[in-house]
Design a protein around this motif. Structure first.
Motif, PDB file in Angstrom:
ATOM      1  N   LYS A  41      25.248  36.527  44.138  1.00  0.00           N
ATOM      2  CA  LYS A  41      26.484  36.235  43.380  1.00  0.00           C
ATOM      3  C   LYS A  41      26.925  34.900  43.269  1.00  0.00           C
ATOM      4  N   SER A  42      26.744  34.008  44.476  1.00  0.00           N
ATOM      5  CA  SER A  42      27.153  32.740  44.474  1.00  0.00           C
ATOM      6  C   SER A  42      26.716  31.890  43.204  1.00  0.00           C
ATOM      7  N   ASP A 134      35.751  34.901  45.380  1.00  0.00           N
ATOM      8  CA  ASP A 134      34.661  35.631  46.119  1.00  0.00           C
ATOM      9  C   ASP A 134      35.077  36.629  47.028  1.00  0.00           C
ATOM     10  N   GLU A 135      34.168  37.659  47.050  1.00  0.00           N
ATOM     11  CA  GLU A 135      34.760  38.898  48.262  1.00  0.00           C
ATOM     12  C   GLU A 135      36.140  39.317  47.537  1.00  0.00           C
ATOM     13  N   ASP A 289      25.765  34.827  56.545  1.00  0.00           N
ATOM     14  CA  ASP A 289      24.946  35.182  55.350  1.00  0.00           C
ATOM     15  C   ASP A 289      23.484  34.712  55.441  1.00  0.00           C
TER      16      ASP A 289
HETATM   17 MG    MG Z   1      28.145  36.406  48.716  1.00  0.00          MG
END
Ligand code: MG
Ligand code: ADP
Ligand code: ZN
Length: 623
Positions: A41-42, A134-135, A289
């Motif tokens: 996703k990043s 994000d999240e 991560d």
């Molecule tokens: Mg992520």
């Protein structure tokens, strides 16, 4: 965009949907991205950030992660910074200054910043080209990880009506998704949903019997690789970590009962490759991560499939084959029920029970586990054989009865005889008793309850002598799966024979099922599959490069994976690149890393190649 992908990140190809998302975003559009953990996703906001001229704001809930992400970006040559409560006002002012002077391309911020007027006025002076949340599930109270600070983000569209917004998450039910879209005012956003099938994860369930010995056997294969073991209680994490240390494993316990300082120290050891095994309660995982976790073990089966999926998702983010092993025993149900019984609200207690049953069903499947899991999350798996779960592996092996790797041993056996005995006993017990009781009768256990009922005079009393209680239990599970027996719901489930079961009982059909000792064989097959799934590489060189990576990482005070991923090191130890031009072709080598680390890695590789008289392999030129 592909050129930028290679230049900064060193990757040649996009992962599924990344390219579509990136193109959508650089055109100035909003979107919502639902992609599994490790899906990448990043990059969906980092790459557009590099293309667009202003600064990209990234809202992210985890302070610990921000630093790693920013370090990783900096090592790739991207001007990134973060602002959160771990910085001093002076440091923050300094970053404000540099951002205003256009010296920062990606700025990570914690959500609570949006409550601050000074922060909002700082934003007014900027040219913000993109905002990423994000999240994003943290915004929803319906989600599992609600963060009140995320509520401030509903201002974003009012503050920046013309700025494209991208919201990303790995977990969102429809309700949570609608909530995110509503609160962030993403009504015009395109929705991207990628498959949740993580092909590189091999999942299996094994019987929790001689569990610690099985765990040791499993861990032998992962002497250096990162492993997470999820346990039921704090006490259990401590015990297991201690036992593992006494077997010379580098294991650390992690749970919410430790001080914040101890917890972050443990995380640090893990992230920096100094302790490879973390024995944790579910409290572990959110803050890291780490891309190269190779094995995730559930030593006690989890309470929900949502939790399970998230936890196994922490394996293999780097895309390399990884293993997820769940230890299952019915006996652990009591541990969960103890807590469920304490839930006051009737409705949520019942829901918890249902969720637990879903996990138990999952653990007892005789059909594809990935199919079941994906279906649970609303996705249909097309393939008949996923190739990545124990059942499918077993099916492939059992179907032919022959496996080249294992000398053609048949792993099937005919369970028709014990199956008929079980069904007959169930019927003679008037479909009124539970599984364990049926087993005790079949084995002829001399216990009060049985003689009290007079069941020791039944013709089925003691007629099984060749199978153990556990084996009978497996046959019963198989019969339940086939719908020959049904098990009632509730606290004291009873077994009853179905119509299908009665037909089978009276007929003379065979009944093939996986051999009861197949567990070990399946484990070996998966091991071979995992090895084959990756590149073959020179282990000695790989280990040497790993040491070099660790030295460089310590010097720069960053996690080793920030320097190079295992994927990159494996390619180096496979192709043996000899020149900077070749080195640049390695996956994960972008312009900055080539410049920073090319010479020093090449020196080690070339030295090794010369010393061992190895021949290099041409690195395929990717489009
Ligand atoms: Mg992520
Ligand atoms: P997510 O946020 O979806 O869990 P990340 O963005 O952290 O996933 O990415 C997971 C891993 O995959 C990272 O190590 C990242 O470097 C790697 N990755 C992402 N995109 C690619 C790609 N196109 N090619 C190779 N590796 C990638
Ligand atoms: Zn499968």
């Amino acid at each position: 965009m592909k050129a930028l992908l290679k230049q900064y990140f060193g990757y040649d190809e996009f992962r599924p949907l990344q390219e579509e998302i990136v193109n959508h975003v650089v055109k100035g559009n909003d979107c919502f991205v639902l992609m599994p953990t490790g899906g990448g996703k990043s990059l969906c906001y980092q790459l557009p950030a590099l293309k667009l001229d202003g600064v990209t704001l990234v809202v992210s809930p985890l302070i610990a992660l921000m630093k790693d992400q920013v370090d990783a970006l900096k090592t790739c040559g991207v001007n990134a910074e973060f602002i959160n409560s771990s910085l001093s006002p002076k440091q923050i002012a300094e970053i404000y200054g540099r951002t205003k002077r256009n010296l920062v391309k990606i700025l990570y911020v914690a959500p609570e910043r949006f409550a601050s007027e000074s922060f909002k006025s700082f934003l007014k002076d900027l040219k913000i080209s993109l905002i990423a949340v994000d999240e994003a599930h943290c915004i929803s109270e319906w989600g599992h990880d609600f963060r009140p600070d995320y509520r401030h983000l509903s201002l974003l569209k009012e503050l920046f009506p013309a700025t494209p917004l991208i919201a990303l998450t790995a977990t969102a039910t429809n309700k949570v998704r609608d909530d995110i879209i509503g609160q962030l005012q993403l009504d015009k956003a395109r929705i991207f949903i990628s498959s949740f099938n993580r092909k590189n994860l091999h999942i299996r369930v094994i019987e929790k019997k001689q569990a610690f010995q099985k765990l040791l056997n499993l861990l032998q294969k992962y002497r250096r690789d990162p492993v997470i073991i999820y346990c039921y209680s704090r006490k259990e994490t401590e015990e297991i970590a201690g036992e593992l240390r006494s077997h010379r494993f580098k294991a650390k316990a992690y749970h919410a009962g430790l001080s914040a300082k101890d917890r972050s120290a443990t995380q640090e050891l893990f992230i920096k490759d100094e302790a490879n095994i973390i024995v944790a309660t579910i409290a572990f995982g959110m803050g890291i991560d780490k891309p190269d976790v190779r094995l995730v073990v559930h030593y006690t089966y989890p309470k929900t499939l949502e939790g399970y999926y998230q936890e196994i998702g922490r394996a293999g983010r780097d895309g390399l084959p990884s293993e997820c092993v769940l230890f299952y025993t019915y006996a652990d149900t009591r541990k969960h029920e103890y807590f469920i019984d304490q839930i006051k609200d009737d409705q949520s207690r019942e829901r918890s029970r249902e969720k637990l049953r879903d996990v138990m069903n999952f653990a007892q499947l005789s059909t594809c586990r990935k199919k079941y899991l994906l279906k649970y999350f609303g996705e249909e798996l097309k393939e008949d054989n996923c190739g990545g779960c124990d059942i499918c592996v077993a099916k492939k092996v059992f179907a032919g009865g022959q496996t080249p790797e294992y000398g053609g041993t048949s792993l099937k056996f005919d369970a028709a005889i014990p199956a008929r005995k079980i069904i007959a006993a169930t019927v003679l017990l008037e479909n009124r008793f539970g599984k364990n009781y049926v087993i005790e009768v079949l084995l002829g256990k001399k216990i009060k309850k049985i003689s009290g009922y007079g069941h020791d005079r039944l013709p089925v009393f003691g007629i099984v002598s060749d199978l153990s209680a556990d084996e009978l239990s497996q046959v019963i599970n198989h019969l339940i799966n086939l719908d020959y027996l049904s098990k009632s719901e509730g606290r004291y489930p009873v077994l009853s024979a179905t119509k299908k079961g009665m037909v089978f009982l009276q007929g003379n059909e065979g009944l093939e099922m996986p051999k009861l000792d197949a567990e070990e064989k399946i484990s070996q097959i998966i091991e071979v599959k995992i090895k084959k799934g990756g590149l073959t590489y020179n282990q000695e060189l790989f280990d040497g490069l790993r040491v070099l990576r660790k030295e460089l990482a310590d010097k720069a005070n960053v996690p080793p994976f920030v320097i190079f991923s295992n994927v990159s090191l494996q390619e180096m130890a496979h192709y043996f690149p000899g020149s900077e031009k070749d080195f640049a072709r390695i996956n994960g080598v972008g312009a900055m890393k080539l410049k920073q680390f090319g010479k020093i890695f090449l020196k080690v590789i070339n030295g090794f190649v010369k010393e061992n008289n190895l021949s290099r392999i041409e690195i395929p030129v990717k489009k």
